[in-house]
Design a protein around this motif. Structure first.
Motif, mmCIF file in Angstrom:
data_model
loop_
_atom_site.group_PDB
_atom_site.id
_atom_site.type_symbol
_atom_site.label_atom_id
_atom_site.label_comp_id
_atom_site.label_asym_id
_atom_site.label_seq_id
_atom_site.Cartn_x
_atom_site.Cartn_y
_atom_site.Cartn_z
ATOM 1 N N ARG A 52 -28.614 -21.640 17.229
ATOM 2 C CA ARG A 52 -27.176 -21.821 17.022
ATOM 3 C C ARG A 52 -26.487 -20.490 16.712
ATOM 4 N NH1 ARG A 52 -30.055 -25.813 14.830
ATOM 5 N NH2 ARG A 52 -29.446 -27.966 15.215
ATOM 6 N N ASN A 53 -27.122 -19.678 15.879
ATOM 7 C CA ASN A 53 -26.521 -18.387 15.537
ATOM 8 C C ASN A 53 -26.381 -17.503 16.772
ATOM 9 O OD1 ASN A 53 -26.332 -19.096 12.831
ATOM 10 N ND2 ASN A 53 -28.341 -18.250 12.362
ATOM 11 N N GLU A 68 -18.903 -14.381 12.186
ATOM 12 C CA GLU A 68 -18.902 -15.541 11.298
ATOM 13 C C GLU A 68 -17.973 -16.637 11.810
ATOM 14 O OE1 GLU A 68 -19.325 -18.508 8.747
ATOM 15 O OE2 GLU A 68 -20.717 -16.851 9.019
ATOM 16 N N ALA A 69 -16.824 -16.262 12.313
ATOM 17 C CA ALA A 69 -15.890 -17.256 12.858
ATOM 18 C C ALA A 69 -16.505 -17.952 14.068
ATOM 19 C CB ALA A 69 -14.567 -16.581 13.238
ATOM 20 N N ALA A 70 -17.176 -17.196 14.903
ATOM 21 C CA ALA A 70 -17.800 -17.781 16.085
ATOM 22 C C ALA A 70 -18.961 -18.697 15.705
ATOM 23 C CB ALA A 70 -18.270 -16.671 17.021
ATOM 24 N N HIS A 75 -21.509 -24.217 14.381
ATOM 25 C CA HIS A 75 -22.012 -25.084 13.312
ATOM 26 C C HIS A 75 -21.075 -26.242 12.996
ATOM 27 C CE1 HIS A 75 -25.345 -22.466 12.473
ATOM 28 N NE2 HIS A 75 -24.567 -21.449 12.147
ATOM 29 N N GLY A 76 -19.793 -26.086 13.322
ATOM 30 C CA GLY A 76 -18.823 -27.114 12.965
ATOM 31 C C GLY A 76 -18.374 -27.009 11.518
ATOM 32 N N MET A 77 -18.754 -25.913 10.877
ATOM 33 C CA MET A 77 -18.411 -25.652 9.471
ATOM 34 C C MET A 77 -18.798 -24.211 9.189
ATOM 35 S SD MET A 77 -21.592 -27.710 7.667
ATOM 36 C CE MET A 77 -21.412 -29.147 8.716
ATOM 37 N N PRO A 78 -18.362 -23.651 8.067
ATOM 38 C CA PRO A 78 -18.793 -22.290 7.733
ATOM 39 C C PRO A 78 -20.325 -22.208 7.665
ATOM 40 C CG PRO A 78 -16.983 -22.963 6.327
ATOM 41 C CD PRO A 78 -17.423 -24.189 7.091
ATOM 42 N N THR A 79 -20.864 -21.072 8.069
ATOM 43 C CA THR A 79 -22.314 -20.904 8.112
ATOM 44 C C THR A 79 -22.958 -21.152 6.758
ATOM 45 O OG1 THR A 79 -22.094 -19.321 9.909
ATOM 46 C CG2 THR A 79 -24.169 -19.296 8.720
ATOM 47 N N ALA A 80 -22.348 -20.681 5.686
ATOM 48 C CA ALA A 80 -22.917 -20.879 4.345
ATOM 49 C C ALA A 80 -23.039 -22.365 4.016
ATOM 50 C CB ALA A 80 -22.072 -20.164 3.297
ATOM 51 N N LYS A 83 -25.907 -23.811 6.122
ATOM 52 C CA LYS A 83 -27.202 -23.436 5.543
ATOM 53 C C LYS A 83 -27.511 -24.266 4.305
ATOM 54 C CE LYS A 83 -28.114 -18.729 6.970
ATOM 55 N NZ LYS A 83 -28.353 -17.357 6.508
ATOM 56 N N ALA A 84 -26.524 -24.462 3.452
ATOM 57 C CA ALA A 84 -26.744 -25.240 2.231
ATOM 58 C C ALA A 84 -27.140 -26.678 2.552
ATOM 59 C CB ALA A 84 -25.491 -25.208 1.359
ATOM 60 N N ARG A 85 -26.592 -27.223 3.603
ATOM 61 C CA ARG A 85 -26.877 -28.619 3.977
ATOM 62 C C ARG A 85 -28.179 -28.781 4.763
ATOM 63 N NH1 ARG A 85 -21.449 -31.675 6.095
ATOM 64 N NH2 ARG A 85 -20.086 -31.144 4.351
ATOM 65 N N HIS A 86 -28.482 -27.820 5.649
ATOM 66 C CA HIS A 86 -29.528 -28.071 6.644
ATOM 67 C C HIS A 86 -30.667 -27.063 6.698
ATOM 68 C CE1 HIS A 86 -26.814 -31.108 8.105
ATOM 69 N NE2 HIS A 86 -25.871 -30.205 8.306
ATOM 70 N N HIS A 87 -30.504 -25.892 6.121
ATOM 71 C CA HIS A 87 -31.527 -24.852 6.250
ATOM 72 C C HIS A 87 -32.712 -25.118 5.336
ATOM 73 C CE1 HIS A 87 -33.188 -20.869 6.980
ATOM 74 N NE2 HIS A 87 -33.369 -20.765 5.678
ATOM 75 N N VAL A 88 -33.909 -24.920 5.887
ATOM 76 C CA VAL A 88 -35.134 -24.936 5.094
ATOM 77 C C VAL A 88 -35.875 -23.634 5.379
ATOM 78 C CG1 VAL A 88 -35.346 -27.459 4.985
ATOM 79 C CG2 VAL A 88 -36.390 -26.215 6.862
#
Length: 109
Positions: A52-53, A68-70, A75-80, A83-88
């Motif tokens: 995705r990145n 970051e905007a792209a 992501h459909g939301m800010p990258t941070a 990451k908080a929701r889905h990154h492991v």
């Protein structure tokens, strides 16, 4: 880390694809990736050499916009927040597969 270099062939049929059709297919891909949170970026990198990145970075490069905007578009939301929701954290094996996969991509890394 760059995912790949865009190498257009002089006679690549992809370049004749109608922009509206290409855009529709791209949006469909992005919406699928937004839905499939279980397809982790590290696994996408390990299998296909992009994630995705990377898509966000390609948009930023092609459109002359902030990375970051792209990425937030993808992501459909800010990258941070994504990451908080889905990154492991990646395992050693996932990182190894990613490195092997990235080595197959065209262009400098």
């Amino acid at each position: 880390m760059a995912c790949s270099e865009d190498r257009n062939g002089a006679d690549d049929p992809l370049d004749t694809l109608d922009d509206a059709a290409a855009a529709a297919a791209f949006r469909r891909l992005v919406r699928l990736l937004r839905h499939r949170h279980d397809a982790a970026n590290i696994d996408l990198m390990g299998l296909a050499g992009f994630c995705r990145n990377c898509l966000g970075d390609w948009i930023a490069e092609a459109g002359g916009m902030d990375k970051e905007a792209a990425r937030a578009i993808i992501h459909g939301m800010p990258t941070a927040e994504w990451k908080a929701r889905h990154h492991v954290p990646a395992t050693t094996e996932q990182l190894r597969r990613m490195e092997e996969s990235m080595a197959k991509n065209p262009g400098p890394r």
